[in-house]
Design a protein around this motif. Structure first.
Motif, mmCIF file in Angstrom:
data_model
loop_
_atom_site.group_PDB
_atom_site.id
_atom_site.type_symbol
_atom_site.label_atom_id
_atom_site.label_comp_id
_atom_site.label_asym_id
_atom_site.label_seq_id
_atom_site.Cartn_x
_atom_site.Cartn_y
_atom_site.Cartn_z
ATOM 1 N N MET A 9 73.604 -16.658 55.081
ATOM 2 C CA MET A 9 73.447 -15.169 55.182
ATOM 3 C C MET A 9 74.795 -14.483 55.412
ATOM 4 S SD MET A 9 70.849 -12.737 57.484
ATOM 5 C CE MET A 9 70.960 -11.030 57.409
ATOM 6 N N TYR A 10 75.371 -13.511 54.854
ATOM 7 C CA TYR A 10 76.667 -12.883 55.176
ATOM 8 C C TYR A 10 76.365 -12.013 56.422
ATOM 9 C CZ TYR A 10 80.206 -9.209 54.996
ATOM 10 O OH TYR A 10 81.120 -8.323 55.358
ATOM 11 N N THR A 11 77.611 -12.266 57.142
ATOM 12 C CA THR A 11 77.672 -11.719 58.613
ATOM 13 C C THR A 11 78.797 -10.775 58.585
ATOM 14 O OG1 THR A 11 76.536 -13.399 59.614
ATOM 15 C CG2 THR A 11 77.612 -11.781 60.881
ATOM 16 N N PRO A 12 78.582 -9.348 58.528
ATOM 17 C CA PRO A 12 80.241 -8.737 58.802
ATOM 18 C C PRO A 12 80.758 -8.992 60.070
ATOM 19 C CG PRO A 12 78.285 -7.332 58.354
ATOM 20 C CD PRO A 12 77.649 -8.492 58.711
ATOM 21 N N LYS A 13 82.032 -8.875 60.218
ATOM 22 C CA LYS A 13 82.626 -9.104 61.588
ATOM 23 C C LYS A 13 82.228 -7.919 62.496
ATOM 24 C CE LYS A 13 86.890 -11.246 59.470
ATOM 25 N NZ LYS A 13 88.235 -10.972 59.303
ATOM 26 N N ILE A 14 82.034 -6.738 62.214
ATOM 27 C CA ILE A 14 81.692 -5.657 63.224
ATOM 28 C C ILE A 14 80.544 -4.809 62.545
ATOM 29 C CG2 ILE A 14 82.201 -3.548 64.487
ATOM 30 C CD1 ILE A 14 84.947 -4.832 64.687
ATOM 31 N N SER A 15 79.570 -4.387 63.152
ATOM 32 C CA SER A 15 78.605 -3.328 62.845
ATOM 33 C C SER A 15 78.948 -2.004 63.716
ATOM 34 C CB SER A 15 77.281 -3.895 63.218
ATOM 35 O OG SER A 15 76.910 -4.957 62.308
ATOM 36 N N ILE A 16 79.164 -1.228 63.131
ATOM 37 C CA ILE A 16 79.457 0.095 63.641
ATOM 38 C C ILE A 16 78.189 1.096 63.638
ATOM 39 C CG2 ILE A 16 80.879 2.085 63.706
ATOM 40 C CD1 ILE A 16 83.033 0.551 62.179
ATOM 41 N N VAL A 17 77.844 1.591 64.807
ATOM 42 C CA VAL A 17 76.590 2.159 64.933
ATOM 43 C C VAL A 17 76.842 3.596 65.133
ATOM 44 C CG1 VAL A 17 74.644 2.669 66.603
ATOM 45 C CG2 VAL A 17 75.291 0.242 65.781
ATOM 46 N N ILE A 18 76.279 4.709 64.337
ATOM 47 C CA ILE A 18 76.442 6.019 64.423
ATOM 48 C C ILE A 18 75.365 6.823 64.382
ATOM 49 C CG2 ILE A 18 78.159 8.032 63.604
ATOM 50 C CD1 ILE A 18 78.718 4.851 61.721
ATOM 51 N N PRO A 19 75.007 7.307 65.633
ATOM 52 C CA PRO A 19 73.613 8.146 65.643
ATOM 53 C C PRO A 19 74.021 9.559 65.434
ATOM 54 C CG PRO A 19 74.254 7.538 67.878
ATOM 55 C CD PRO A 19 75.374 6.938 66.917
ATOM 56 N N VAL A 20 73.505 10.000 64.369
ATOM 57 C CA VAL A 20 73.985 11.444 64.018
ATOM 58 C C VAL A 20 72.520 12.611 64.117
ATOM 59 C CG1 VAL A 20 75.667 10.704 62.669
ATOM 60 C CG2 VAL A 20 73.523 11.189 61.548
ATOM 61 N N TYR A 21 73.056 13.746 64.576
ATOM 62 C CA TYR A 21 71.949 14.898 64.755
ATOM 63 C C TYR A 21 72.791 16.049 64.705
ATOM 64 C CZ TYR A 21 68.306 17.960 66.376
ATOM 65 O OH TYR A 21 67.513 19.027 66.159
ATOM 66 N N ASN A 22 72.545 16.873 63.769
ATOM 67 C CA ASN A 22 72.903 18.210 63.468
ATOM 68 C C ASN A 22 74.733 18.197 63.748
ATOM 69 O OD1 ASN A 22 70.511 19.155 62.953
ATOM 70 N ND2 ASN A 22 70.484 20.385 64.606
ATOM 71 N N SER A 23 75.128 17.366 62.953
ATOM 72 C CA SER A 23 76.688 17.094 63.109
ATOM 73 C C SER A 23 77.395 17.648 62.019
ATOM 74 C CB SER A 23 76.708 15.445 63.508
ATOM 75 O OG SER A 23 75.804 15.126 64.254
ATOM 76 N N GLU A 24 77.187 18.428 61.354
ATOM 77 C CA GLU A 24 77.805 18.816 60.056
ATOM 78 C C GLU A 24 79.297 19.294 60.478
ATOM 79 O OE1 GLU A 24 75.391 22.040 58.466
ATOM 80 O OE2 GLU A 24 76.250 23.482 59.928
ATOM 81 N N GLN A 25 79.634 19.950 61.602
ATOM 82 C CA GLN A 25 80.949 20.353 61.828
ATOM 83 C C GLN A 25 81.868 19.118 62.010
ATOM 84 O OE1 GLN A 25 80.417 22.974 65.292
ATOM 85 N NE2 GLN A 25 80.118 24.623 63.755
ATOM 86 N N HIS A 26 81.477 18.212 62.420
ATOM 87 C CA HIS A 26 82.592 17.110 62.752
ATOM 88 C C HIS A 26 82.116 15.672 62.036
ATOM 89 C CE1 HIS A 26 83.587 19.730 65.866
ATOM 90 N NE2 HIS A 26 82.214 19.817 66.503
ATOM 91 N N ILE A 27 81.167 15.261 61.503
ATOM 92 C CA ILE A 27 80.817 14.194 60.936
ATOM 93 C C ILE A 27 81.803 13.667 59.763
ATOM 94 C CG2 ILE A 27 79.231 15.100 59.106
ATOM 95 C CD1 ILE A 27 78.825 11.749 61.093
ATOM 96 N N LYS A 28 82.404 14.385 58.996
ATOM 97 C CA LYS A 28 83.239 14.140 58.090
ATOM 98 C C LYS A 28 84.626 13.494 58.688
ATOM 99 C CE LYS A 28 86.148 15.805 54.261
ATOM 100 N NZ LYS A 28 86.420 17.048 53.517
ATOM 101 N N ARG A 29 84.997 13.830 59.700
ATOM 102 C CA ARG A 29 86.136 13.293 60.458
ATOM 103 C C ARG A 29 85.807 12.185 61.089
ATOM 104 N NH1 ARG A 29 88.124 17.161 65.277
ATOM 105 N NH2 ARG A 29 86.136 16.376 66.156
#
Length: 330
Positions: A1-21
């Motif tokens: 099974m393929y295992t990435p080196k890192i899993s990046i966890v990003i919880p988001v809620y009403n983040s339209e102003q900053h999520i792009k960056r």
């Protein structure tokens, strides 16, 4: 099974102003072998649409939408269950990371066989001009056991300036509190570090911690602050009671003291001194102070030096207090 080196966890809620960056900083990583797990906590703005537009055609990004608004603790726990990477990196949706973040952290964690690797961060305020950071100073890495690290470090709350070995988190069932929205990261970080055999600290500033006028830490004290701190204080008090060794007691006493100092600050700035949570936290603080053998002094009677001594060493503060009590009898 393929295992990435890192899993990046990003919880988001009403983040339209900053999520792009945030997402662009992840997409531009020099280490390309990662997966980014985005959990949308039932946003009511255009966050989800923006996310899908930014990550389109990039299979490394995986999006899940919560059935309802769960809060950051449960959202992070759900993302952890979905993660498959060897290491876990947390990023909040209004923050961003330097391009070499994953590469530098992964290489140092692997080289030193670490359970946890900590780097540095900078706080960026909304009113300040923004500029990128790429600071990586070479030098020896300091490696300690988790309990030794906690003894030496003044602050262990944040989860996002550390890389976590996923097998380590699974081994000790380390998760976030789900019923509080303030302090849930302290519980996770403490347990992740406390149970670590090897934790390293690298001189690498990679994380931009963004603070806006609406950021939680810059707003008025609310019930969620009191509720979170109450649960943390209860946890560290019970852990202190159940400690088996002097070293364990010292570590839990330190964390309990930090909670009580912070509790006094929150109680002074609380919106309502008549709320049940206000009284519960004050009662818990007094109980904890009694447990440590220190007679409760009203905040106004504790001068700055006394508070600092209490924060650094509850035992030494207790010693000084007992001397003062004995002197006052003569």
């Amino acid at each position: 099974m393929y295992t990435p080196k890192i899993s990046i966890v990003i919880p988001v809620y009403n983040s339209e102003q900053h999520i792009k960056r945030c997402l662009i900083s992840i997409r531009n990583q020099t280490l390309i072998d990662f997966e980014a797990i985005i959990f949308d906590d039932k946003s009511t703005d255009n966050t989800l649409e923006m996310v899908q537009d930014i990550i389109k055609n990039d299979a490394r990004f995986k999006v899940t939408i919560n059935q309802k608004n769960y809060g950051v603790g449960k959202t992070r726990n759900l993302a952890l269950k979905r993660a498959t990477g060897k290491y876990i990196l947390f990023i909040d949706s209004d923050d961003w990371i330097a391009p070499t973040t994953c590469e530098v952290l992964f290489e140092n964690a692997e080289l030193n066989k670490l359970d946890v690797l900590e780097g540095d961060y900078r706080t960026v305020y909304e009113e300040e001009p923004l500029h990128d950071i790429h600071i990586h100073k070479s030098g020896s890495i300091q490696i300690l056991s988790g309990i030794d690290y906690i003894e030496k470090q003044p602050f262990i709350g944040a989860v996002w300036n550390r890389l976590w070995l996923r097998d380590h988190l699974k081994k000790f069932s380390i998760t976030f509190y789900e019923d509080i929205s303030y302090g849930e990261d302290v519980y996770f970080s403490f347990n992740g570090i406390y149970n670590a055999n090897r934790i390293g600290k690298i001189n690498f500033t990679f994380y931009n911690y963004f603070q806006s006028e609406n950021s939680l830490s810059r707003t008025v004290v609310k019930d969620q602050h009191l509720r979170g701190l109450l649960k943390l204080t209860e946890y560290f008090r019970n852990s202190f009671n159940n400690s088996q060794t002097k070293k364990q007691r010292k570590v839990f006493a330190k964390m309990l003291a930090k909670c009580m100092v912070h509790a006094n600050k929150l109680l002074r700035n609380s919106e309502s001194e008549t709320s049940n949570l206000h009284h519960e936290l004050r009662k818990e603080t007094n109980t904890s102070l009694h447990l440590l053998g220190i007679k409760f002094l009203q905040t106004t009677e504790i001068h700055l030096l006394g508070r600092l001594i209490f924060l650094v060493s509850p035992d030494f503060y207790n010693f000084l207090f007992r001397i003062k009590t004995q002197i006052s009898k003569f």
